[in-house]
Design a protein around this motif. Structure first.
Motif, PDB file in Angstrom:
ATOM      1  N   LYS A 104       0.832  -1.205   0.000  1.00 11.90           N
ATOM      2  CA  LYS A 104       0.000   0.000   0.000  1.00 11.90           C
ATOM      3  C   LYS A 104       0.867   1.256   0.000  1.00 11.90           C
ATOM      4  O   LYS A 104       0.608   2.212  -0.747  1.00 11.90           O
ATOM      5  CB  LYS A 104      -0.924  -0.006   1.216  1.00 11.90           C
ATOM      6  CG  LYS A 104      -2.075   0.975   1.124  1.00 11.90           C
ATOM      7  CD  LYS A 104      -3.097   0.687   2.210  1.00 11.90           C
ATOM      8  CE  LYS A 104      -4.361   1.494   1.983  1.00 11.90           C
ATOM      9  NZ  LYS A 104      -5.435   1.119   2.917  1.00 11.90           N
ATOM     10  N   GLU A 107       1.077   4.108  -2.951  1.00 13.85           N
ATOM     11  CA  GLU A 107       0.852   5.525  -2.675  1.00 13.85           C
ATOM     12  C   GLU A 107       2.046   6.376  -3.124  1.00 13.85           C
ATOM     13  O   GLU A 107       1.876   7.494  -3.618  1.00 13.85           O
ATOM     14  CB  GLU A 107       0.566   5.726  -1.182  1.00 13.85           C
ATOM     15  CG  GLU A 107      -0.815   5.185  -0.778  1.00 13.85           C
ATOM     16  CD  GLU A 107      -1.019   5.160   0.731  1.00 13.85           C
ATOM     17  OE1 GLU A 107      -0.035   5.441   1.469  1.00 13.85           O
ATOM     18  OE2 GLU A 107      -2.151   4.846   1.164  1.00 13.85           O
ATOM     19  N   GLN A 166       1.887   6.780  -6.786  1.00 15.11           N
ATOM     20  CA  GLN A 166       0.846   7.775  -7.096  1.00 15.11           C
ATOM     21  C   GLN A 166       1.383   9.195  -6.931  1.00 15.11           C
ATOM     22  O   GLN A 166       1.142  10.069  -7.773  1.00 15.11           O
ATOM     23  CB  GLN A 166      -0.367   7.560  -6.197  1.00 15.11           C
ATOM     24  CG  GLN A 166      -1.362   6.535  -6.720  1.00 15.11           C
ATOM     25  CD  GLN A 166      -2.637   6.561  -5.908  1.00 15.11           C
ATOM     26  OE1 GLN A 166      -2.611   6.589  -4.689  1.00 15.11           O
ATOM     27  NE2 GLN A 166      -3.772   6.560  -6.599  1.00 15.11           N
ATOM     28  N   ASP A 167       2.088   9.407  -5.821  1.00 14.71           N
ATOM     29  CA  ASP A 167       2.665  10.729  -5.567  1.00 14.71           C
ATOM     30  C   ASP A 167       3.613  11.141  -6.691  1.00 14.71           C
ATOM     31  O   ASP A 167       3.685  12.306  -7.065  1.00 14.71           O
ATOM     32  CB  ASP A 167       3.416  10.734  -4.230  1.00 14.71           C
ATOM     33  CG  ASP A 167       2.467  10.623  -3.041  1.00 14.71           C
ATOM     34  OD1 ASP A 167       1.261  10.881  -3.227  1.00 14.71           O
ATOM     35  OD2 ASP A 167       2.923  10.242  -1.942  1.00 14.71           O
TER      36      ASP A 167
END
Length: 302
Positions: free
Chosen positions: A160, A164, A167-168
């Motif tokens: 996870k 993330e 994504q950043d």
């Protein structure tokens, strides 16, 4: 994650008892399969075939969230499902719970069916096979904010954080690759609503690299490097299969556009059960039980 959820021979013996629910109408399909005799031939020419384990395509199961739970748990947007419409994963479900009212109702014709318990020696052959997986389903709580403190939960937490971070960074290519790679473990998870089922799975993933090498082998090359030994997987189209050929253990329906059909059969060994538990609402149990004994004299009936 996959390693953690894979059942080995020691864990198999420790648990000891696995089975599945079924309807009475399909019960004998698991215990015996008889070919009708040809009227033009001698009566003695009629043959009896043993049944083999059938695995169902992952997309044909009863849970609408099948294969998607891990994506939702990690917070992966649904746009990543655009290329996730089909599956080359085939499974057969088992449970360690032989008397569950919800499962009697759901899978055994509202308690009018039966529970079939596998013979342990049969499952030991499955577990020992290199290309067939025997796994424990891990249940994910999509509603709770509490962390999953199991080893698998901690690995998922790492995934996870990685997702993330990607994504950043707006790493679109890596994000798509990440979501694609999750297919290799997506069939190990279900939502917590199904936890009462205590599900295990016998499965084969035909997209695995090692299995793909075997599928695409040169069938005429019987050199030491390519000849399939008995403990290895064998593949053949269903209508061409020869059960006497020990190199052919996984029976496939024909392939179309790179995808296989809805079922595969494992003819590593004939299906073998040790016990039949007739459901609490079975009609004519006194008729059914002797018939099952004729089909398999060694089977225990409750």
């Amino acid at each position: 994650i996959r390693s953690k959820l894979t059942v080995d021979s020691n864990e198999l013996k420790e648990i000891g008892s696995f089975g599945h629910y079924t309807k009475i109408d399909t019960l004998t399909n698991y215990l015996i399969k008889a070919d009708w005799k040809d009227d033009n031939k001698c009566e003695n020419d009629s043959k009896v075939k043993f049944p083999y384990l059938r695995l169902t395509n992952l997309k044909q199961l009863n849970d609408p969230m099948e294969g998607r739970v891990i994506y939702d748990y990690l917070g992966i947007d649904n746009t990543f499902f655009q290329q996730y419409q089909t599956s080359n994963v085939f499974i057969s479900s088992l449970t360690t719970v032989s008397d569950s009212l919800p499962m009697w109702k759901e899978y055994a014709d509202s308690s009018q069916g039966a529970f079939l318990e596998y013979d342990l020696s049969y499952l030991e052959n499955i577990v020992a096979h290199k290309s067939i997986e025997f796994v424990k389903v891990h249940y994910l709580d999509l509603m709770s904010e509490n962390k999953d403190e199991t080893d698998v939960g901690k690995y998922l937490d790492n995934l996870k954080q990685l997702f993330e971070k990607l994504q950043d960074l707006k790493a679109e290519k890596e994000l798509i690759s990440f979501a694609e790679k999750l297919k290799r473990i997506s069939y190990l998870f279900k939502v917590k609503d199904y936890e009462y089922e205590m599900e295990y799975r016998i499965l084969i993933n035909l997209d695995d690299t090692a299995i793909q090498k075997i599928i695409n082998r040169d069938g005429n090359d019987l050199s030491n490097e390519n000849f399939l030994m008995k403990e290895e997987i064998g593949l053949e189209i269903f209508d061409k299969v020869n059960y006497n050929d020990f190199r052919k253990y996984i029976v496939l329906s024909p392939k179309d556009n790179g995808r296989y059909d809805l079922f595969v059969y494992i003819n590593l060994a004939p299906l073998k059960y040790s016990k039949v538990i007739l459901g609490p609402k079975v009609t004519d149990a006194d008729y059914i039980a002797p018939y099952l004994k004729l089909a398999n004299p060694d089977i225990e009936i409750e």
